[in-house]
Enzyme design. Structure first.
Site, PDB file in Angstrom:
ATOM      1  N   ASP A 119     -93.328 -46.528  56.883  1.00 50.40           N
ATOM      2  CA  ASP A 119     -93.643 -45.438  56.055  1.00 50.40           C
ATOM      3  C   ASP A 119     -94.744 -43.912  56.441  1.00 50.40           C
ATOM      4  O   ASP A 119     -95.500 -44.550  57.353  1.00 50.40           O
ATOM      5  CB  ASP A 119     -95.655 -45.829  55.367  1.00 50.40           C
ATOM      6  N   ARG A 138     -93.139 -47.849  48.291  1.00 50.71           N
ATOM      7  CA  ARG A 138     -94.131 -48.417  49.208  1.00 50.71           C
ATOM      8  C   ARG A 138     -94.469 -49.021  49.172  1.00 50.71           C
ATOM      9  O   ARG A 138     -94.965 -50.503  48.276  1.00 50.71           O
ATOM     10  CB  ARG A 138     -95.245 -47.604  48.908  1.00 50.71           C
ATOM     11  N   GLN A 189     -93.258 -50.682  55.393  1.00 48.82           N
ATOM     12  CA  GLN A 189     -94.612 -50.451  56.046  1.00 48.82           C
ATOM     13  C   GLN A 189     -94.101 -49.808  57.152  1.00 48.82           C
ATOM     14  O   GLN A 189     -94.852 -48.676  57.640  1.00 48.82           O
ATOM     15  CB  GLN A 189     -95.807 -51.660  56.090  1.00 48.82           C
ATOM     16  N   TYR A 205    -101.007 -45.740  43.291  1.00 49.39           N
ATOM     17  CA  TYR A 205    -100.838 -44.159  43.535  1.00 49.39           C
ATOM     18  C   TYR A 205    -102.237 -43.975  42.635  1.00 49.39           C
ATOM     19  O   TYR A 205    -102.223 -45.023  41.319  1.00 49.39           O
ATOM     20  CB  TYR A 205    -100.292 -43.136  43.131  1.00 49.39           C
ATOM     21  N   SER A 234     -97.133 -42.576  55.791  1.00 51.98           N
ATOM     22  CA  SER A 234     -99.182 -43.286  56.410  1.00 51.98           C
ATOM     23  C   SER A 234     -99.246 -43.268  57.843  1.00 51.98           C
ATOM     24  O   SER A 234    -100.626 -42.673  58.294  1.00 51.98           O
ATOM     25  CB  SER A 234     -98.870 -45.196  56.569  1.00 51.98           C
TER      26      SER A 234
HETATM   27  P1  NAD Z   1    -102.220 -40.230  48.410  1.00 49.47           P
HETATM   28  O1  NAD Z   1    -101.982 -39.189  49.389  1.00 49.47           O
HETATM   29  O2  NAD Z   1    -101.145 -40.079  46.993  1.00 49.47           O
HETATM   30  O3  NAD Z   1    -103.928 -39.897  47.314  1.00 49.47           O
HETATM   31  C1  NAD Z   1    -104.954 -39.511  47.994  1.00 49.47           C
HETATM   32  C2  NAD Z   1    -105.707 -40.772  47.609  1.00 49.47           C
HETATM   33  O4  NAD Z   1    -106.296 -39.072  46.066  1.00 49.47           O
HETATM   34  C3  NAD Z   1    -104.928 -41.328  46.945  1.00 49.47           C
HETATM   35  O5  NAD Z   1    -106.212 -42.695  47.620  1.00 49.47           O
HETATM   36  C4  NAD Z   1    -106.361 -41.704  45.570  1.00 49.47           C
HETATM   37  O6  NAD Z   1    -106.748 -42.343  44.515  1.00 49.47           O
HETATM   38  C5  NAD Z   1    -107.098 -40.412  45.709  1.00 49.47           C
HETATM   39  N1  NAD Z   1    -107.262 -39.146  44.150  1.00 49.47           N
HETATM   40  C6  NAD Z   1    -106.353 -38.469  43.144  1.00 49.47           C
HETATM   41  N2  NAD Z   1    -107.212 -38.243  42.563  1.00 49.47           N
HETATM   42  C7  NAD Z   1    -108.104 -38.076  42.681  1.00 49.47           C
HETATM   43  C8  NAD Z   1    -109.476 -37.971  42.496  1.00 49.47           C
HETATM   44  N3  NAD Z   1    -109.576 -36.903  40.833  1.00 49.47           N
HETATM   45  N4  NAD Z   1    -110.303 -37.746  42.592  1.00 49.47           N
HETATM   46  C9  NAD Z   1    -111.396 -38.392  43.954  1.00 49.47           C
HETATM   47  N5  NAD Z   1    -109.890 -38.838  44.453  1.00 49.47           N
HETATM   48  C10 NAD Z   1    -108.061 -38.596  43.952  1.00 49.47           C
HETATM   49  O7  NAD Z   1    -102.679 -42.053  48.424  1.00 49.47           O
HETATM   50  P2  NAD Z   1    -101.806 -42.498  50.118  1.00 49.47           P
HETATM   51  O8  NAD Z   1    -103.038 -42.865  50.849  1.00 49.47           O
HETATM   52  O9  NAD Z   1    -100.461 -41.816  50.004  1.00 49.47           O
HETATM   53  O10 NAD Z   1    -102.349 -44.370  49.067  1.00 49.47           O
HETATM   54  C11 NAD Z   1    -101.653 -44.124  47.836  1.00 49.47           C
HETATM   55  C12 NAD Z   1    -101.628 -46.208  47.872  1.00 49.47           C
HETATM   56  O11 NAD Z   1    -100.433 -46.658  48.622  1.00 49.47           O
HETATM   57  C13 NAD Z   1    -103.189 -46.624  48.236  1.00 49.47           C
HETATM   58  O12 NAD Z   1    -102.978 -47.878  47.474  1.00 49.47           O
HETATM   59  C14 NAD Z   1    -102.145 -47.210  49.349  1.00 49.47           C
HETATM   60  O13 NAD Z   1    -102.950 -48.316  50.178  1.00 49.47           O
HETATM   61  C15 NAD Z   1    -101.012 -47.610  49.462  1.00 49.47           C
HETATM   62  N6  NAD Z   1    -100.269 -47.753  49.899  1.00 49.47           N
HETATM   63  C16 NAD Z   1     -99.552 -48.611  50.063  1.00 49.47           C
HETATM   64  C17 NAD Z   1     -98.130 -48.791  51.422  1.00 49.47           C
HETATM   65  C18 NAD Z   1     -96.819 -49.783  51.229  1.00 49.47           C
HETATM   66  O14 NAD Z   1     -97.296 -50.555  50.740  1.00 49.47           O
HETATM   67  N7  NAD Z   1     -96.512 -49.570  52.165  1.00 49.47           N
HETATM   68  C19 NAD Z   1     -98.237 -48.074  52.324  1.00 49.47           C
HETATM   69  C20 NAD Z   1     -99.080 -47.146  52.298  1.00 49.47           C
HETATM   70  C21 NAD Z   1     -99.986 -46.403  51.526  1.00 49.47           C
END
Ligand code: NAD
Length: 409
Positions: free
Chosen positions: A130, A122, A127, A230, A133
């Site tokens: 991904d 990530r 991006q 994460y 996403s």
């Molecule tokens: P994910 O699917 O792994 O998890 C979903 C959400 O659940 C996360 O925000 C996590 O913090 C939350 N979570 C975990 N345990 C929890 C709890 N006990 N209570 C409440 N919430 C809880 O997450 P995701 O959608 O894959 O995104 C993860 C990160 O990656 C984010 O910061 C996102 O912005 C980032 N991201 C970066 C890129 C990139 O740079 N290419 C692309 C996509 C996402």
């Protein structure tokens, strides 16, 4: 010339990894593209559209993949399909790398190079590739639409001559990609939205979407984000405080969407039976984490469960229920990956950049062996668990237990 092949997906998967739009771009980049007849139909892409874009239509899956250097799939394909591919060809798809390690090992032994798109690093450069996403975003949207459609009241506030209809209250638990889109969708529908997460970085994003942030903001919360962005598994003490806060907040909510995940671990349990029972009859919960064990105590994979008037929806593959958008975005993710790392644009030939961090990150098998350390470790565990233990040592029982736990973690 690079040959790209696309078989049809199984009955339960309406998405496809190739669209007429990406065929045109691949052909322009010097590829020949073959797709199994009818493979795009469930996303409303006809054979004719693929043909007009420059693809060849194959009568069978084997015909579509047997001459290919690169094969695109959505799901992990059957072993027999992988066996009909050329040795050394690249198979790219959402291969579900952390389940059924032995099945994955069998695929690896065919000599095909396996790329799991879920493991795409990530980083900014990746991006456009991904898939988590692109698909989670659609799932977050669809979760709110499904909940709104099942909810027997309106979402926005309406001031009418006959009186005021109150706005519905929507609570989003887990504000990653799916959660952010769920907040935005619920706000567009006029609901009063609140959200929670364990990562502090999320607080500002929630506010900027016009929702209220609810969380236990203690010292542990400030450290809850990994370098990769994460969530970490939280301590039991934090979970207790979080549960108390959620229990109080959830009583007044009409719709709750849960999306919380922790990489490589079962989904955290966030909503207990007691919390469900505290909600008003007619309330709706959508558990998007159901595939990974679920955030909600009574949620059932693929089903809607009703408990004391509260419906808990555990539908799978929500992105797949918007197949036209999901396929279009997924196909663009694959195109970007192939163009960026697998093709020599000058020579118009296959030239996999094995040292590229995106290739290293997604490659799980090459030359007949698993090359991803985490998967190899799980596989070693599964095989050790299956092997008979020396007699009289009692080692088998203990070993099996330990390995089985490792395989799920
Ligand atoms: P994910 O699917 O792994 O998890 C979903 C959400 O659940 C996360 O925000 C996590 O913090 C939350 N979570 C975990 N345990 C929890 C709890 N006990 N209570 C409440 N919430 C809880 O997450 P995701 O959608 O894959 O995104 C993860 C990160 O990656 C984010 O910061 C996102 O912005 C980032 N991201 C970066 C890129 C990139 O740079 N290419 C692309 C996509 C996402």
């Amino acid at each position: 010339m690079i040959a790209i092949g696309v078989p049809a997906e199984g009955a339960g998967e309406p998405r496809i990894g190739l669209t007429p739009e990406t065929v045109k771009k691949l052909v322009k980049a010097g590829a020949s593209v073959t797709i199994r007849s009818g493979a795009g139909l469930r996303s409303h892409f006809s054979d004719n559209e693929y043909k007009e874009a420059g693809a060849t239509i194959a009568k069978s899956d084997e015909e579509a993949v047997s001459g290919a250097d690169v094969v695109f799939t959505v799901r992990r394909p059957s072993l027999s399909l992988a066996k009909s591919m050329k040795k050394g060809a690249a198979l790219i798809g959402m291969l579900d790398p952390f389940s059924d390690a032995e099945g994955l090992d069998a695929l690896a032994k065919t000599g095909v190079s396996l790329f799991a798109m879920e493991l795409m690093p990530r980083i900014t450069r990746a991006q456009s590739m991904d898939v988590l996403s692109s698909q989670s975003n659609l799932a977050g949207y669809k979760a709110v639409i499904d909940a709104a459609s099942a909810f027997e009241r309106a979402l926005p506030m309406m001031m009418t001559a006959a009186g005021t209809v109150p706005a519905a209250k929507v609570f989003i638990m887990g504000v990653g990609v799916a959660g952010l889109q769920a907040i935005a969708t619920a706000r567009r529908l006029g609901a009063i939205v609140s959200a929670t997460d364990v990562r502090p970085a999320v607080k500002e994003q929630v506010a900027s979407l016009g929702a209220k942030f609810i969380a236990v903001e203690d010292e542990e919360f400030k450290q809850a984000e990994t370098a990769g962005g994460y969530a970490k598994e939280m301590s039991d003490a934090y979970k207790k405080k979080q549960a108390a806060l959620v229990a109080e907040h959830i009583k007044g909510q009409d719709i709750v969407i849960t999306t919380a995940l922790i990489p490589g671990r079962p989904a955290p349990k966030l909503i207990s039976k007691e919390m469900i029972e505290s909600m008003k009859p007619g309330s709706i919960i959508v558990d998007l984490a159901v595939e990974r064990g679920g955030n909600v105590e009574l949620a059932k994979t693929g089903e809607t469960v009703e408990h004391k008037g509260v419906r808990i929806m555990g539908k799978l593959n929500l992105a797949g229920s918007l197949p036209v958008n999901a396929s279009s975005l997924y196909a663009r993710n694959l195109l970007a990956f192939v163009e960026g790392t697998l093709i020599d644009k000058e020579k118009k030939s296959l030239a996999i950049k094995w040292d590229d961090e995106l290739v290293k990150g997604t490659l799980i098998a090459r030359d007949g062996a698993i090359v991803n350390a985490m998967i190899a470790e799980r596989l070693g565990g599964a095989q050790a668990a299956a092997a008979p233990a020396p007699e009289g040592t009692g080692a088998k029982k203990t070993g099996t237990k330990r390995q089985a736990k490792g395989a799920n973690s």
